[in-house]
Design an enzyme around this catalytic site. Structure first.
Site, PDB file in Angstrom:
ATOM      1  N   LYS A   1     -26.476  26.740 -70.717  1.00 61.21           N
ATOM      2  CA  LYS A   1     -27.832  27.231 -70.463  1.00 61.21           C
ATOM      3  C   LYS A   1     -28.041  28.587 -71.126  1.00 61.21           C
ATOM      4  O   LYS A   1     -27.085  29.317 -71.392  1.00 61.21           O
ATOM      5  CB  LYS A   1     -28.082  27.360 -68.955  1.00 61.21           C
TER       6      LYS A   1
ATOM      7  N   ARG B   1     -42.790  28.060 -37.883  1.00 61.15           N
ATOM      8  CA  ARG B   1     -43.696  28.126 -39.043  1.00 61.15           C
ATOM      9  C   ARG B   1     -44.014  26.760 -39.633  1.00 61.15           C
ATOM     10  O   ARG B   1     -44.807  26.664 -40.562  1.00 61.15           O
ATOM     11  CB  ARG B   1     -43.083  29.041 -40.112  1.00 61.15           C
TER      12      ARG B   1
ATOM     13  N   HIS C   1     -42.320  26.146 -29.599  1.00 66.46           N
ATOM     14  CA  HIS C   1     -42.599  25.522 -30.894  1.00 66.46           C
ATOM     15  C   HIS C   1     -41.832  24.204 -31.062  1.00 66.46           C
ATOM     16  O   HIS C   1     -41.430  23.852 -32.171  1.00 66.46           O
ATOM     17  CB  HIS C   1     -42.269  26.493 -32.028  1.00 66.46           C
TER      18      HIS C   1
ATOM     19  N   PRO D   1     -32.646  29.669 -44.370  1.00 68.27           N
ATOM     20  CA  PRO D   1     -31.241  29.316 -44.157  1.00 68.27           C
ATOM     21  C   PRO D   1     -30.591  28.843 -45.453  1.00 68.27           C
ATOM     22  O   PRO D   1     -31.195  28.122 -46.247  1.00 68.27           O
ATOM     23  CB  PRO D   1     -31.325  28.176 -43.139  1.00 68.27           C
ATOM     24  N   GLU D   2     -29.363  29.276 -45.681  1.00 70.33           N
ATOM     25  CA  GLU D   2     -28.609  28.863 -46.850  1.00 70.33           C
ATOM     26  C   GLU D   2     -27.454  27.981 -46.400  1.00 70.33           C
ATOM     27  O   GLU D   2     -27.359  27.606 -45.232  1.00 70.33           O
ATOM     28  CB  GLU D   2     -28.146  30.095 -47.626  1.00 70.33           C
TER      29      GLU D   2
END
Length: 284
Positions: A157, A115, A95, A2-3
């Site tokens: 950077k 998971r 779960h 998920p973002e």
């Protein structure tokens, strides 16, 4: 994984359901679900029982629930974590890892994680901003995000632009899917070097990152399988609007050129060979 849009969708739903409610009991069904709470399940439960949730906040991909005690619950969904609101009489999920009941005997908050890569913990004194996530940068949807500071830090950077926008200490909440989408809109290849980008180019990319994230939040996030859902168990549908991610072999929506897939940090990047030409030298 998920973002930001997926986590923000969950946050918005949770805020409506749990803000102002007092925790009656906590059940921990799997120790891995609280492995980041190093003092164990008894301490976790003791800190939360009888406490009122005052808000639901987010920093990048992390959620935190400020409590009236001054502490906070930190939540990370990992690869498959779900925070679901369920009626008290609903059957337990296969779960189910953690269950919260409330003093009003209304819908329960359940943490479900196939998971077990995600988890919850308590940050003592962390209601304002937990120390555990203070190193994570603000995300571009945050009203206090500093655009010019981001532009300056990124251009200072010497790295590939896609690596930079995935750096959660520079800008949070952008993951692989939305990075590819923003780069496609900005017509930049992910291997372009940050110190070779002009300020206007970086500002344009930032604007596209915001647009992609905002549109995905409206769509409820991106779902490719049944593991990502909102608090009502519904999937997002932004995947129907993707211009780059997962479109290898399909025509570019802008110019018609066949989209390509390239390896990137043990993942994949998707781009248009014509709209997003590779830089002459790619830094490895």
């Amino acid at each position: 994984m998920p973002e930001l849009p997926e986590v923000e969708t969950v946050r918005l739903g949770l805020a409506k359901w749990v803000t102002g409610r007092t925790i009656k009991s906590v059940e921990v069904h799997h120790p891995r679900a609280i492995r980041r709470h190093l003092t164990g399940d008894a301490h976790f439960i003791a800190l939360l029982t009888g406490r009122t949730i005052t808000d639901v906040s987010r920093r990048g991909k992390y959620l935190w629930f400020p409590l009236d005690s001054g502490d906070a619950i930190i939540g990370h969904l990992g690869m498959s974590g779900q925070l679901l609101m369920q009626p008290a009489d609903a059957e337990d999920e296969k779960h189910l890892r953690i269950r919260f009941t409330f003093t009003d005997d209304g819908p329960q908050l359940r943490f479900v994680d196939q998971r077990t890569f995600g988890g919850l913990s308590v940050s003592e004194g962390g209601a304002e901003l937990p120390d555990e996530i203070a190193h994570i940068a603000r995300d571009p949807m945050d009203p206090l995000f500093d655009d010019e500071l981001f532009v300056a830090r990124l251009r200072a950077k010497h790295t590939e632009i896609k690596r930079a926008i995935l750096d959660q200490t520079l800008i949070s909440g952008v993951g692989n899917i939305y990075a590819d989408e923003a780069l496609w809109r900005a017509q930049l290849h992910g291997a372009r070097l940050t110190d070779q980008l002009t300020r206007p180019a970086v500002r344009r990319l930032l604007a596209h990152i915001r647009d992609v994230l905002a549109e995905a939040i409206v769509a409820g996030g991106t779902s490719f399988d049944e593991l990502y859902v909102n608090v009502n168990g519904e999937s997002g549908y932004f995947d129907r609007s993707l211009n780059a991610y997962g479109r290898e072999g399909e025509p570019c929506h802008r110019c018609g050129t066949i989209m390509r897939r390239e390896q990137f940090m043990n993942r994949s990047s998707f781009s248009c060979p014509r709209c997003q030409p590779r830089p002459r030298t790619i830094r490895h």
